[in-house]
Motif scaffolding. Structure first.
Motif: not given
Length: 165
Positions: A62-75, A81-88
């Protein structure tokens, strides 16, 4: 359940991700031995973090994710890279977003510290070099070692960072 965090370089040179994909299954099997499963902890940064997360899921963990800041995806600039991020993120059993409004060193350091607090061990995809500036892989390895957390450095033969490092 064995809980394993990752830290690693984002600037992996061509071919290095494949070397990691080849090396991670054996290491994850070793780390999960004797446990009733494996949970990977990642910030999903491009490079080592994402490859690790994919390997954990491929191993049935299983995978647990910690994102460092709001809207990390936009960075994340590149569409792939965004597609991979979205899948994960979609595959994660839990996603925690830290309360930082934007990217800053404190946000990244806090995210790495949060991973370590949840982990039984750390996989460091690391070339062994000291940090060029604050934060980063070397700093996270030092923090884990100071806390007594087992650190498993993974830098396969032939692995390189962009710029030849």
């Amino acid at each position: 359940m064995r809980r394993v965090a990752v830290t690693g370089h984002m600037d992996l040179a061509g071919g290095t991700e494949q070397l990691l994909r080849d090396a991670l299954p054996g290491l994850l099997t070793e780390l999960a031995a004797g446990a009733d499963g494996l949970t990977g902890l990642s910030c999903l940064a491009p490079g080592a973090d994402a490859v690790f997360a994919e390997a954990v899921l491929a191993a049935g963990g299983t995978l647990e994710v910690v994102l460092p800041f709001h809207d990390y995806r936009s960075s994340l600039a590149a569409p792939a890279v965004r597609g991979r991020f979205d899948r994960l993120v979609a595959a994660a059993s839990e996603v925690t977003v830290l309360p930082y409004p934007e990217a800053c060193l404190a946000a990244f350091e806090a995210a790495n510290s949060a991973l370590l607090k949840r982990a039984d061990a750390l996989v460091a995809v690391w070339d062994g070099r000291p940090p060029a500036r604050g934060g980063g892989t070397a700093t996270t390895v030092a923090e884990a070692r100071e806390a007594g957390l087992p650190v498993h450095v993974l830098w396969p033969k032939g692995a390189r960072r962009d710029g030849g490092r």
